[in-house]
Write a protein that holds these residues in place. Structure first.
Motif, short mmCIF file in Angstrom:
data_model
loop_
_atom_site.label_atom_id
_atom_site.label_comp_id
_atom_site.label_asym_id
_atom_site.label_seq_id
_atom_site.Cartn_x
_atom_site.Cartn_y
_atom_site.Cartn_z
N GLY A 102 0.84 -1.21 0.00
CA GLY A 102 0.00 0.00 0.00
C GLY A 102 0.87 1.24 0.00
O GLY A 102 1.65 1.47 0.92
N GLY A 111 -0.18 4.51 0.02
CA GLY A 111 -0.99 5.70 0.33
C GLY A 111 -0.25 6.60 1.30
O GLY A 111 0.98 6.56 1.38
N VAL A 166 0.06 6.57 4.58
CA VAL A 166 0.85 5.89 5.61
C VAL A 166 1.95 5.04 4.97
O VAL A 166 3.10 5.08 5.40
N GLY A 167 1.58 4.27 3.94
CA GLY A 167 2.57 3.39 3.31
C GLY A 167 3.73 4.16 2.72
O GLY A 167 4.90 3.82 2.93
N ALA A 181 4.59 -2.15 -2.53
CA ALA A 181 3.68 -2.75 -3.51
C ALA A 181 2.42 -1.90 -3.55
O ALA A 181 1.84 -1.60 -2.51
N GLU A 182 2.02 -1.51 -4.76
CA GLU A 182 0.82 -0.67 -4.91
C GLU A 182 -0.01 -1.24 -6.05
O GLU A 182 0.52 -1.50 -7.13
N THR A 183 -1.33 -1.45 -5.79
CA THR A 183 -2.17 -2.07 -6.82
C THR A 183 -2.83 -1.07 -7.76
O THR A 183 -3.21 -1.43 -8.86
N ALA A 215 -0.20 -1.72 4.86
CA ALA A 215 -0.58 -0.31 5.10
C ALA A 215 -1.68 0.10 4.14
O ALA A 215 -1.67 1.19 3.57
N THR A 238 -8.46 1.00 5.73
CA THR A 238 -9.48 0.28 6.51
C THR A 238 -10.67 1.22 6.73
O THR A 238 -10.91 1.69 7.84
N TYR A 270 -9.56 -5.06 2.38
CA TYR A 270 -8.26 -4.75 1.76
C TYR A 270 -7.11 -5.40 2.53
O TYR A 270 -6.14 -5.89 1.95
N LYS A 305 0.24 -2.23 9.86
CA LYS A 305 0.42 -0.80 10.14
C LYS A 305 -0.92 -0.09 9.99
O LYS A 305 -1.17 0.92 10.62
N SER A 306 -1.77 -0.66 9.14
CA SER A 306 -3.14 -0.15 9.05
C SER A 306 -3.77 -0.19 10.44
O SER A 306 -3.40 -1.00 11.27
N THR A 307 -4.75 0.71 10.65
CA THR A 307 -5.51 0.69 11.90
C THR A 307 -6.54 -0.43 11.79
O THR A 307 -7.44 -0.36 10.95
N LEU A 342 1.11 8.94 12.79
CA LEU A 342 1.46 10.18 12.07
C LEU A 342 0.20 10.96 11.71
O LEU A 342 -0.89 10.40 11.58
N CYS A 361 -9.21 9.52 9.51
CA CYS A 361 -9.05 8.66 10.69
C CYS A 361 -10.11 8.83 11.76
O CYS A 361 -10.80 7.87 12.10
N LYS A 421 -13.87 7.48 11.05
CA LYS A 421 -14.02 6.03 10.90
C LYS A 421 -13.52 5.29 12.14
O LYS A 421 -14.07 4.25 12.50
P1 NAD Z 1 -4.73 5.29 1.54
O1 NAD Z 1 -6.07 4.98 1.00
O2 NAD Z 1 -4.12 6.63 1.31
O3 NAD Z 1 -3.67 4.22 0.99
C1 NAD Z 1 -3.92 2.86 0.86
C2 NAD Z 1 -3.20 2.39 -0.40
O4 NAD Z 1 -3.15 0.96 -0.44
C3 NAD Z 1 -3.88 2.83 -1.70
O5 NAD Z 1 -2.93 3.49 -2.53
C4 NAD Z 1 -4.35 1.50 -2.32
O6 NAD Z 1 -4.34 1.53 -3.74
C5 NAD Z 1 -3.33 0.54 -1.77
N1 NAD Z 1 -3.73 -0.88 -1.75
C6 NAD Z 1 -4.93 -1.38 -1.37
N2 NAD Z 1 -4.90 -2.74 -1.45
C7 NAD Z 1 -3.66 -3.07 -1.87
C8 NAD Z 1 -3.01 -4.33 -2.12
N3 NAD Z 1 -3.64 -5.49 -1.94
N4 NAD Z 1 -1.73 -4.31 -2.55
C9 NAD Z 1 -1.08 -3.14 -2.72
N5 NAD Z 1 -1.64 -1.93 -2.50
C10 NAD Z 1 -2.92 -1.90 -2.06
O7 NAD Z 1 -4.81 4.98 3.10
P2 NAD Z 1 -3.95 5.65 4.28
O8 NAD Z 1 -4.51 6.98 4.63
O9 NAD Z 1 -2.50 5.51 3.99
O10 NAD Z 1 -4.34 4.68 5.49
C11 NAD Z 1 -3.83 3.36 5.57
C12 NAD Z 1 -4.10 2.82 6.97
O11 NAD Z 1 -3.34 3.58 7.92
C13 NAD Z 1 -5.55 2.91 7.43
O12 NAD Z 1 -5.85 1.78 8.21
C14 NAD Z 1 -5.58 4.15 8.28
O13 NAD Z 1 -6.58 4.10 9.25
C15 NAD Z 1 -4.22 4.11 8.92
N6 NAD Z 1 -3.70 5.43 9.33
C16 NAD Z 1 -3.84 6.51 8.51
C17 NAD Z 1 -3.33 7.74 8.91
C18 NAD Z 1 -3.49 8.96 8.02
O14 NAD Z 1 -3.25 10.07 8.50
N7 NAD Z 1 -3.87 8.82 6.75
C19 NAD Z 1 -2.66 7.88 10.13
C20 NAD Z 1 -2.52 6.75 10.93
C21 NAD Z 1 -3.04 5.52 10.52
#
Ligand code: NAD
Length: 439
Positions: free
Chosen positions: A8, A10, A12-13, A30-32, A84, A87, A100, A121-123, A154, A264, A267
């Motif tokens: 992932g 995104g 966080v990743g 890895a990003e899909t 990452a 969720t 996911y 690392k995802s919540t 973060l 965050c 949800k």
């Molecule tokens: P995001 O939607 O920005 O990123 C997720 C990424 O994962 C997307 O780019 C998606 O295409 C990719 N993905 C999905 N399935 C995949 C797979 N099977 N293989 C490869 N890539 C895949 O999400 P985010 O904001 O980075 O949040 C991710 C997690 O971290 C969530 O659980 C969120 O609650 C948690 N979190 C987010 C933050 C924040 O500020 N955004 C802070 C702390 C925790």
């Protein structure tokens, strides 16, 4: 060199990947999403996050950070695989949607050819790590796969600083190997004496939700106090300062506003309420936070309508700021969405401006909304100005400058960025949040 994979790319990743690479770790992401992957491979950063571009570029150039669409390429030789992915809330109930996470885990487990530590690392809701461990044992009994939880704290907009200088790192790990790998990854933080809290899986998973719900509760509490201040003629900033100087309370997250949004808090509060109900240990406080915040956001349009004498039909309304907070382009659950929908329903002529979030906002807002290239262009000729996000560039807008450009004289400041006395001296009717005694 330690080698890890992050599933992932995104917020966080990508931030975690760039920061771990900066610590000297070899990281493959890895990003899909093909469009996102394409941009990452071309050296573009698909999200707005201050400081991320040079960090990614430097580590790519050094050969420590790469991007791929193929899971097996990402996890080859990885000592830890971080999940990452998103969720989001599941439609209907508000439980976290783990599809996911489990899809990513299945892909990793199918492609693994060596023992590793699988880290969320995802919540994720309490119990997810335990379920992943059972899945790993069922799918790949011949491989020793340890599962760990490493929730991320973060904040968007200051993500790199938060990752590099966190208040703490939380690791839920129950085997020596998992603890060792995660300690090794975070070793650079020893230099700045960051506490690394090692717990069991369930505790780590719950820390993340409890922390977010508590912060959301602080915000919601001061928002309610702001409404009370308006009713009784007090100033919420004085109340917040007087409360915040008490070290048991602390000054942070006591700024009133339009209600929390973002990717965050909404949800995660909802998910925690569901987790607690399912566990037959309901969290009434968390449920109340969700309900109070939803009602606040739903009432934003009414706030503006009331300030305008009942309706904004046919009025030109300049909306400054769309993102749920400054320094991000994230529009998820932004208070700007219900606000603008309500204003559009009432027949306002809306012109919006945000320094970073307009592209992300367009698909989420009514088609009739127009977008300005600059704050100045949005303000020009407006009858009403509504400030929704406290970007620094809006703080600098001088009252006389606003008065020279706007046609009307109404300002609804949902972030208290303007000085009420100065704004009023320029001839405006000013409505802030919770500033009863300064109105
Ligand atoms: P995001 O939607 O920005 O990123 C997720 C990424 O994962 C997307 O780019 C998606 O295409 C990719 N993905 C999905 N399935 C995949 C797979 N099977 N293989 C490869 N890539 C895949 O999400 P985010 O904001 O980075 O949040 C991710 C997690 O971290 C969530 O659980 C969120 O609650 C948690 N979190 C987010 C933050 C924040 O500020 N955004 C802070 C702390 C925790």
């Amino acid at each position: 060199m330690l080698k890890i994979a992050i599933i992932g790319g995104g917020y966080v990743g990508l931030v975690s990947a760039a920061c771990f690479a900066e610590f000297g770790v070899s990281v493959m992401v890895a990003e899909t999403d093909p469009a996102r992957l394409d941009r990452l491979r071309r050296g573009e950063i698909p999200i707005y996050e201050p400081g991320l571009d040079p960090l990614v570029e430097r580590n790519r150039a050094a050969g420590r950070l790469g991007f791929t669409g193929r899971i097996e390429e990402a996890i080859a030789g990885a000592e830890a695989v971080f999940i990452a992915v998103g969720t989001p809330s599941r439609r209907g109930g508000g439980h976290a949607d783990l599809s996911y996470v489990f899809a990513a885990a299945e892909q990793v487990l199918a492609a693994l050819d060596h023992p590793t530590v699988l880290v969320t690392k995802s919540t994720v809701p309490v119990g997810t790590g335990r379920r992943l461990a059972a899945l790993a044992a069922a799918r790949r009994p011949e491989l020793a796969i340890d599962v760990a939880s490493n929730p991320e704290f973060l904040r968007e907009g200051s993500a790199i600083g938060d990752f590099m200088r966190p208040d703490r790192v939380v690791v839920g790990a129950e085997t020596e190997r998992a603890r060792e790998v995660l300690r090794a990854l975070y070793r650079p933080l020893n230099l700045i004496e960051t506490p690394i809290l090692i717990t069991g899986l369930e505790t780590a998973e719950l820390i993340k939700y409890a922390a977010n719900a508590f912060l959301a509760m602080k915000v919601t509490f001061i928002n309610e106090m702001a409404d009370l201040c308006e009713a009784v003629g007090a100033d919420v900033h004085g109340v917040a300062r007087g409360m915040g100087l008490d070290r048991r309370i602390g000054a942070k997250f006591l700024h009133p506003g339009p209600g929390f949004g973002g990717s965050c808090f909404p949800k995660d509060t909802l998910a925690l309420a569901r987790i607690a109900q399912d566990a037959r240990a309901p969290s009434r406080l968390t449920e109340a936070v969700v309900a109070v915040n939803d009602a606040r956001k739903a009432g934003l349009g009414r706030r503006v309508l009331d300030a305008a004498g009942g309706s904004v039909r046919g009025m030109r309304v300049a909306v400054l700021g769309l993102a749920f907070k400054p320094e991000t382009d994230d529009m998820r659950d932004s208070p700007a969405i219900p606000l603008i929908e309500a204003l559009a329903d009432d027949g306002a002529d809306i012109i919006a401006y945000d320094p970073a979030a307009m592209a992300a906002a367009k698909p989420l807002l009514p088609a009739a909304v127009r977008y300005a290239e600059t704050a100045e262009a949005a303000i020009e000729g407006a009858a009403v100005l509504v400030a929704v996000t406290e970007w620094n560039e809006f703080r600098a807008l001088a009252p006389a400058w606003l008065a020279a450009r706007m046609q009307g004289r109404l300002i609804v400041d949902l972030r208290n960025i303007f000085d009420p006395a100065a704004i009023r001296a320029a001839g405006f009717v000013y409505h802030g949040v919770g500033r009863g005694s300064v109105s």
